[in-house]
Scaffold this motif. Structure first.
Motif, mmCIF file in Angstrom:
data_model
loop_
_atom_site.group_PDB
_atom_site.id
_atom_site.type_symbol
_atom_site.label_atom_id
_atom_site.label_comp_id
_atom_site.label_asym_id
_atom_site.label_seq_id
_atom_site.Cartn_x
_atom_site.Cartn_y
_atom_site.Cartn_z
ATOM 1 N N LYS B 29 0.861 -1.183 0.000
ATOM 2 C CA LYS B 29 0.000 0.000 0.000
ATOM 3 C C LYS B 29 0.894 1.228 0.000
ATOM 4 O O LYS B 29 1.956 1.238 0.622
ATOM 5 N N VAL B 39 -4.628 4.163 10.643
ATOM 6 C CA VAL B 39 -5.798 3.889 11.490
ATOM 7 C C VAL B 39 -6.425 2.560 11.074
ATOM 8 O O VAL B 39 -6.740 1.704 11.897
ATOM 9 N N LEU B 109 -0.842 16.551 8.257
ATOM 10 C CA LEU B 109 -0.373 15.244 7.787
ATOM 11 C C LEU B 109 -1.148 14.784 6.558
ATOM 12 O O LEU B 109 -0.576 14.266 5.605
ATOM 13 N N GLY B 113 -4.261 13.609 -2.049
ATOM 14 C CA GLY B 113 -4.220 12.301 -2.711
ATOM 15 C C GLY B 113 -4.776 11.210 -1.805
ATOM 16 O O GLY B 113 -5.560 10.363 -2.238
ATOM 17 N N ASN B 115 -6.848 11.595 0.660
ATOM 18 C CA ASN B 115 -8.276 11.831 0.846
ATOM 19 C C ASN B 115 -9.067 11.220 -0.302
ATOM 20 O O ASN B 115 -10.091 10.561 -0.080
ATOM 21 N N ASN B 118 -8.488 7.201 -0.559
ATOM 22 C CA ASN B 118 -9.196 6.510 0.504
ATOM 23 C C ASN B 118 -10.687 6.389 0.160
ATOM 24 O O ASN B 118 -11.382 5.494 0.628
ATOM 25 N N SER B 122 -17.458 10.529 2.693
ATOM 26 C CA SER B 122 -17.444 11.803 3.408
ATOM 27 C C SER B 122 -16.179 12.614 3.160
ATOM 28 O O SER B 122 -15.967 13.630 3.813
ATOM 29 N N LEU B 161 -8.337 3.354 -9.486
ATOM 30 C CA LEU B 161 -6.882 3.155 -9.451
ATOM 31 C C LEU B 161 -6.566 1.683 -9.703
ATOM 32 O O LEU B 161 -7.095 0.804 -9.025
ATOM 33 N N MET B 192 -13.550 18.572 13.996
ATOM 34 C CA MET B 192 -13.053 17.220 14.257
ATOM 35 C C MET B 192 -14.142 16.176 14.110
ATOM 36 O O MET B 192 -14.363 15.374 15.006
HETATM 37 C C1 LIG Z 1 -8.746 12.289 13.603
HETATM 38 C C2 LIG Z 1 -9.022 12.281 12.139
HETATM 39 C C3 LIG Z 1 -9.898 13.214 11.623
HETATM 40 C C4 LIG Z 1 -10.185 13.218 10.266
HETATM 41 N N1 LIG Z 1 -11.059 14.147 9.792
HETATM 42 C C5 LIG Z 1 -11.350 14.163 8.472
HETATM 43 C C6 LIG Z 1 -12.271 15.109 7.945
HETATM 44 O O1 LIG Z 1 -12.805 15.952 8.664
HETATM 45 N N2 LIG Z 1 -12.557 15.071 6.618
HETATM 46 C C7 LIG Z 1 -11.962 14.144 5.794
HETATM 47 O O2 LIG Z 1 -12.248 14.163 4.604
HETATM 48 N N3 LIG Z 1 -11.085 13.250 6.267
HETATM 49 C C8 LIG Z 1 -10.771 13.219 7.574
HETATM 50 N N4 LIG Z 1 -9.895 12.296 8.051
HETATM 51 C C9 LIG Z 1 -9.345 11.278 7.142
HETATM 52 C C10 LIG Z 1 -7.968 11.604 6.552
HETATM 53 O O3 LIG Z 1 -7.247 12.470 7.382
HETATM 54 C C11 LIG Z 1 -8.042 12.210 5.176
HETATM 55 O O4 LIG Z 1 -8.762 11.393 4.314
HETATM 56 C C12 LIG Z 1 -6.642 12.463 4.606
HETATM 57 O O5 LIG Z 1 -6.740 13.341 3.534
HETATM 58 C C13 LIG Z 1 -5.960 11.193 4.143
HETATM 59 O O6 LIG Z 1 -4.699 11.519 3.589
HETATM 60 P P1 LIG Z 1 -3.364 10.800 3.993
HETATM 61 O O7 LIG Z 1 -2.289 11.475 3.257
HETATM 62 O O8 LIG Z 1 -3.209 10.749 5.453
HETATM 63 O O9 LIG Z 1 -3.672 9.358 3.416
HETATM 64 P P2 LIG Z 1 -3.058 7.933 3.811
HETATM 65 O O10 LIG Z 1 -3.666 7.489 5.070
HETATM 66 O O11 LIG Z 1 -1.600 7.953 3.713
HETATM 67 O O12 LIG Z 1 -3.638 7.091 2.609
HETATM 68 C C14 LIG Z 1 -5.017 6.814 2.461
HETATM 69 C C15 LIG Z 1 -5.216 5.795 1.352
HETATM 70 O O13 LIG Z 1 -4.861 6.340 0.112
HETATM 71 C C16 LIG Z 1 -3.792 5.626 -0.486
HETATM 72 N N5 LIG Z 1 -2.943 6.647 -1.103
HETATM 73 C C17 LIG Z 1 -2.489 7.789 -0.526
HETATM 74 N N6 LIG Z 1 -1.846 8.542 -1.422
HETATM 75 C C18 LIG Z 1 -1.884 7.859 -2.601
HETATM 76 C C19 LIG Z 1 -1.395 8.148 -3.904
HETATM 77 N N7 LIG Z 1 -0.796 9.289 -4.187
HETATM 78 N N8 LIG Z 1 -1.627 7.224 -4.863
HETATM 79 C C20 LIG Z 1 -2.274 6.077 -4.582
HETATM 80 N N9 LIG Z 1 -2.762 5.769 -3.386
HETATM 81 C C21 LIG Z 1 -2.563 6.660 -2.388
HETATM 82 C C22 LIG Z 1 -3.168 4.855 0.627
HETATM 83 O O14 LIG Z 1 -2.555 3.666 0.143
HETATM 84 C C23 LIG Z 1 -4.365 4.566 1.494
HETATM 85 O O15 LIG Z 1 -5.070 3.489 0.999
HETATM 86 C C24 LIG Z 1 -9.577 12.277 9.404
HETATM 87 C C25 LIG Z 1 -8.693 11.349 9.942
HETATM 88 C C26 LIG Z 1 -8.407 11.343 11.285
HETATM 89 C C27 LIG Z 1 -7.448 10.332 11.822
#
Ligand SMILES: Cc1cc2nc3c(=O)[nH]c(=O)nc-3n(C[C@H](O)[C@H](O)[C@H](O)COP(=O)(O)OP(=O)(O)OC[C@H]3O[C@@H](n4cnc5c(N)ncnc54)[C@H](O)[C@@H]3O)c2cc1C
Lengths: 757, 295
Positions: B29, B39, B109, B113, B115, B118, B122, B161, B192
């Motif tokens: 992944k 998570v 963090l 991408g 977002n 995944n 929502s 993808l 949050m």
């Molecule tokens: C406390 C908390 C609060 C949150 N609140 C929100 C919110 O209010 N709104 C919301 O929309 N989300 C929320 N999220 C979810 C999350 O933070 C977002 O979806 C965030 O944008 C995910 O991005 P990431 O870089 O952390 O993804 P990652 O966790 O690193 O990756 C997510 C998925 O995408 C894949 N991936 C990532 N980048 C790529 C890429 N470039 N190409 C191919 N696959 C890829 C990974 O393999 C994985 O499957 C929250 C999460 C937490 C823990």
């Protein structure tokens, strides 16, 4: 009175600096040489017979040092109140999360992996989750008893039937207060170390170190002296951290491996096997005269204890009758039933049943005020107990600032004007509460507090107490009290961590008792140390001890400031003259509380009774159902405020917790399983959900509290749910009797309301 | 729960990433901010044997402005979106949505991408990107391909993808001149929280004739993917601006979504809230006063 150097001064908590810098080591940070990590295998069934446990695979996993089941424990039933616990499940499990087996391994990952390798064969049993169903004849039996009833409480006074007939207004309603989780920062944790002699040292996050020790001695079949309890800093409790099987599983693992074992719940485990609030059905009927005099109260409460009683029966009892000493009821009929269910054992949570009942009572009083066309504030003032009164249950109200609390809150919140300016969707609501500072009904063995003050050659003052600072600021209050007595600065004082080898036998931190009991205990100890210092100094100054005073780090002859020595100097001379013995002051304080009569419940159970009035102002979005709390006013009778800043912190925390409970917090339990065991779906208010909270301290000097102080911990939350519910009623004219009052409930009710028009 | 052991792969170029993807297929992944991935791994919902760390790859970072489009690298964090000077005019809608994600820590963090990949119904960046007509650029050893975001999001947690591909960047065409827009998010608390319902709206109007010209509406959390509310859009496009028309279109949007009941809300409540939020969002974008949704 007054003119204190320490008491009444707002000082930051003495351990705050370390905490905010991340320097404090909490229980779950502790590391001992050779330490192993323990984990518990928990039941995934709400009710099932254990047919067979095969842990051979887990035992063979590299890094696993011990796997234990009930076979490895004494299997004696025990418990803080009713003996319905065993350390690990014997023959059957009674809730999802019940402790079945435990593993110790070289790290947490391995321990978790080992859990996956333990095979348990279960035979599912019919289960029951709702206390009303569990009470019925024919319901599945959870313990070996004939019925699932833990206990019943009854209390009748006066002539209730006649009284209701004579009332001008009678209001009855069915309330439900839901199961909520304490959500402290640090999940339950311990480190247990078994030494070669078999003596166990428990490093525990516990509110009741000395009492825990007694319960654990019984559970482990050990004499009391084989158990030592140490309480390092820990991350909050709010009532939940009393006894828990987690600690005992750690003890068994440590005995087996002869290594220290650390056990820390993850958050999910803490939700499923912690000690959430006792949910209650409350049927309440209250009657008042045309003049607004409260006359009669009839209540029937059914509380769900979950699969173990813990303290639930005492909590239901408290819900049944504590409010009777808030107002002058004359006729009472009270019935409380505590019932086993196949759900997580429920227990203490800030308010101890009084919070549940205060929601019901204060909601009801607003309906009565409305029927009487009376200002709800006036109704409270009219009926509230005053200084010097003795309540229907014999509670001696040494001081009551209730009336002043109501007046302050009313004035500061703009109550009168806002009640008059009616606009749909906007509302303001008020609620009051009483509480205790220590509860003799709960401290059955004895009531009191004690302290030890040890002053070494260098003049550092070490204070020992047997209570428990879970973050509420108890240490700071004790330090202030001792510093006041000894006339030194806070920098001279260190408050020792509780260690049952060294500390006095304290009842612990519950029932809002820390400041009054622990505070009086350390005050007496400081007095004793002071007497000794005065004797030493009297010899040096060739005078009598009564001619001396301790102030600003000096011991001086009263009225002759030039005849003075520094505190340190006197200590040093004293210690050297006494062959190196430190100055040790010990002291205790015993209030004249009594155990309530078993039948009539009559008897003064607490030395000091705090009161409060809180006012919430809300805006209800009538399209989405969302409630925004706009302003919050909280006036609290705390007796003499030892540390006003800390008290404001307690009030703010209580209000936030209360707003959360009122509007969103809820453990969603389906067939005994908690569906939201995490902070993603167990929603609590965030910073943006919290309004400005205006705190006011009302400070009648209480005759019993140290320097006139009373407690604040629980009353800070008690009235908050009702204040919010009453404000919602004022905003949209709908009475909500079930917590939490969620947007969906509000929207549905608004629609029904429109339909019925 | 703790993370189960996994191998951590640190590629130094995009080519390395592609090769690792070919070699390990669904055993691996990609890791961006990890705020979703880690998570899910802790909850044992997925247990990849390997994580391919994308974070060092500068090719995936940054916001680039071309003459009439914006290219947003997959690793662009929400906080970068909030602060970027390039996200002006209609593009600012994306920045607005980014401010409503999680907490400051999460926004430092989490990436755009992540977002999108995944693919949560929502996901807060999705509705704005849908109304901004975003396309995504997917990249592999075989080269790049571009597809509309709407086609990329295929279901809860599902995207277009391929196993050997990554999301490289998000491409936004220039929004129409004079775009009016807003993003409303309803949660259980004011920050949050994941959206119970979210609405992105972008409209242009003809001020002389007092009509809507273009109307674009997207909804979050009320269907298997974030969706466009096309029937409602059609109802307003070209028509006179008026409260009644807006209310009717909101009603239509509520009918065309397919919400679900879960722990957070019932389907009925969500549907009802689509109506409320669409009405409020359209009005707010036009500058009409609305009650403070505040959530
Ligand atoms: C406390 C908390 C609060 C949150 N609140 C929100 C919110 O209010 N709104 C919301 O929309 N989300 C929320 N999220 C979810 C999350 O933070 C977002 O979806 C965030 O944008 C995910 O991005 P990431 O870089 O952390 O993804 P990652 O966790 O690193 O990756 C997510 C998925 O995408 C894949 N991936 C990532 N980048 C790529 C890429 N470039 N190409 C191919 N696959 C890829 C990974 O393999 C994985 O499957 C929250 C999460 C937490 C823990």
């Amino acid at each position: 009175m007054g003119n204190y150097s320490m008491i009444g001064h707002s000082v930051p908590q003495i351990d705050a600096r370390d905490k905010v810098r991340g320097m404090t080591e909490f229980v779950s940070d502790l590391q001992l040489p050779g330490m192993l990590y323990g984990k518990i295998l928990r039941s995934s069934y709400p009710h099932a017979r254990i047919l067979h446990i095969d842990s051979s695979k887990a035992r063979r996993l590299k890094g696993v040092k011990a796997v234990v089941t009930a076979e490895d424990t004494p299997r004696v039933p025990f418990g803080p109140r009713t003996e319905d616990w065993t350390i690990l499940a014997v023959d059957k499990v009674r809730f999802v999360g019940d402790e079945v087996a435990a593993v110790a391994a070289v790290d947490e990952e391995t321990a978790e992996e080992a859990l996956d390798l333990i095979r348990v064969e279960y035979e599912e049993l019919p289960a029951v989750f709702d206390p009303i169903e569990a009470m019925q004849p024919g319901a599945p039996l959870i313990h070996g008893k004939e019925r699932n009833i833990v206990s019943e409480f009854q209390l009748n006074k006066g002539d209730i039937e006649r009284a209701f007939q004579e009332c001008a207004v009678v209001y009855s309603a069915h309330y439900f207060t839901n199961q909520v989780y304490q959500a402290y920062l640090e999940p339950m944790a311990c480190v247990v170390q078994c030494d070669p002699s078999g003596r166990l040292t428990f490093y525990l996050a516990t509110q009741i170190p000395s009492m825990t020790r007694i319960t654990y001695a019984k559970a482990l079949g050990l004499p009391l002296e084989k158990i030592r309890v140490v309480v390092p800093p820990y991350g909050g409790a709010f009532g939940a951290k009393m006894e828990t099987n987690l600690h005992l599983a750690g003890a068994i693992l440590s005995q087996k491996t002869q290594k220290p074992v650390r056990m820390v719940n993850n958050r999910e485990e803490d939700f499923m096997a912690g000690n959430p609030r006792v949910p209650m059905y409350i049927d309440l009927k209250v009657g008042a005269s045309q003049q607004g005099k409260l006359i009669a109260k009839e209540v029937k409460i059914i509380g769900a204890s979950g699969a173990r009683a813990v303290y639930s029966m005492a909590i239901v009892a408290t819900a049944c009758y504590r409010v009777d000493s808030l107002y002058r009821f004359e006729h009472l009929r009270t019935e409380g039933v505590t019932v086993y269910t196949n759900t997580v054992p429920t227990s203490c949570f800030r308010g101890f049943g009084n919070a549940q009942m205060t929601f019901a009572l204060e909601s009801t009083l607003d309906m009565i005020a409305e029927a009487l066309k009376m200002d709800p504030a006036e109704l409270r003032i009219k009926n509230g107990l005053k200084t010097g009164e003795v309540s229907i249950h014999g509670w001696q109200i040494g001081s009551s600032g209730l009336e002043e609390c109501v007046q302050k809150a009313v004035e500061a919140s703009g109550w009168k004007r806002k009640r008059e300016e009616k606009r749909f969707g906007h509302g303001i609501g008020l609620a009051c509460c009483n509480h205790v500072s220590g509860n003799r009904a709960f401290s059955r063995e004895f009531d009191g507090g004690a302290g030890i003050v040890r002053i070494g050659r260098e003049g550092k003052v070490l204070v020992y107490h047997g209570e428990s600072d879970m973050g509420q600021g108890q240490k700071t209050v004790f330090a202030q009290i001792v510093a006041e007595e000894l006339g030194v600065g806070l920098d001279r004082i260190e408050v020792a961590q509780v260690d049952t080898d060294l500390s006095p036998f304290g009842m612990g931190s519950f029932a809002t008792r820390g400041t009054v009991f622990g505070g009086n205990g350390v005050k007496a100890a400081a007095r004793h140390a002071k007497e000794q210092l005065c004797e030493i100094a009297a010899e040096l100054f060739e005078t009598v001890p009564s001619q001396l005073e301790l102030r600003e780090g000096k011991i001086s002859v009263i009225g002759e400031p030039e005849r003075s020595l520094s505190f340190e100097k006197v200590v040093e001379i004293g210690v050297l003259r006494r062959g190196g013995a430190p100055i040790v002051g010990t002291g205790f304080w015993v209030p004249d509380t009594v155990l309530p009569d078993p039948i009539t419940k009559y008897g003064n159970i607490s030395p000091a009774y705090p009161f409060a009035c809180q006012i919430a102002e809300v805006e209800v979005d009538t399209e989405t159902g969302h409630v925004t709390v706009l302003q919050y006013t909280a006036a609290h009778d705390v007796g003499k405020a030892v540390n006003p800043m800390a008290i404001e912190g307690q009030i703010e925390g209580g209000v936030v917790q209360g707003i959360g409970w009122a509007l969103m917090e809820n453990m969603v339990v389906e067939k005994g399983k908690v569906l939201n065991p995490d902070f993603r779906d167990y929603v609590m208010p965030g910073p943006l959900d919290i309004p400005p909270i205006h705190s006011f301290l009302v400070e009648p000097v209480d005759p019993n509290g140290p320097f006139g102080a009373k407690g604040i911990g629980e009353p800070a939350l008690n009235p908050s749910t009702a204040a919010v519910a009453n404000a919602i009623y004022d905003a949209i004219g709908i009475r909500f009797t079930e917590l939490p009052i969620t947007p969906e409930k509000i929207l549905r009710a608004l629609k029904d309301h429109q339909k019925n028009k | 729960m703790r993370l189960k052991p996994f191998e951590f792969l640190n590629p130094s170029s995009l080519e390395d990433v592609f090769e690792l993807l070919v070699r390990y297929g669904n055993e691996a992944k990609c890791l961006a901010g990890g705020t979703d991935l880690l998570v899910q791994m802790k909850q044992r919902r997925i247990l990849p044997k390997r994580l391919i760390n994308l974070l060092p790859l500068s090719e995936l970072k940054g916001i680039h402005k071309a003459e009439d489009s914006l290219r947003i690298g997959a690793l662009t964090r929400h906080v970068d979106l909030e602060r970027s000077a390039f996200l002006e005019k209609g593009w600012n809608l994306l920045a607005l949505a980014a401010t409503k994600i999680g907490s400051p820590q999460i926004r430092h963090l989490g990436t755009i991408g992540g977002n999108l990949c995944n693919a949560s119904p929502s996901a807060d960046t999705a509705p704005p990107l849908l109304v901004l007509h975003a396309t995504v650029c997917l990249s592999s050893l075989k080269g790049n391909r571009q597809i509309p975001l709407e086609a990329f999001l295929t279901g809860p947690g599902q995207t277009g993808l391929r196993e050997d591909e990554i999301l490289k960047e998000v491409i936004l065409p220039k929004p129409p001149e004079g775009s009016l827009f807003t993003y409303l998010k309803l949660g259980r608390r004011k920050s949050m929280d994941l959206a119970l319902v979210s609405v992105a709206v972008l409209v242009t109007i003809n001020p002389e004739r007092k009509t809507f010209e273009q109307v674009r509406l997207a909804l979050g959390s009320v269907a298997p993917t974030p969706i466009r509310a096309r029937a409602a859009e059609k109802q307003l496009g070209g028509n006179l601006i008026g409260e009644e028309a807006i209310r009717e279109a909101a009603e239509t949007a509520a009918q065309e979504c397919q919400p679900m009941t879960d722990l957070r809300a019932t389907a009925e409540y969500r549907r009802e809230m689509v109506k409320v939020l669409v009405e409020r969002a359209v009005k707010q974008s036009l500058g009409f006063p609305i009650p403070p949704t505040g959530i």
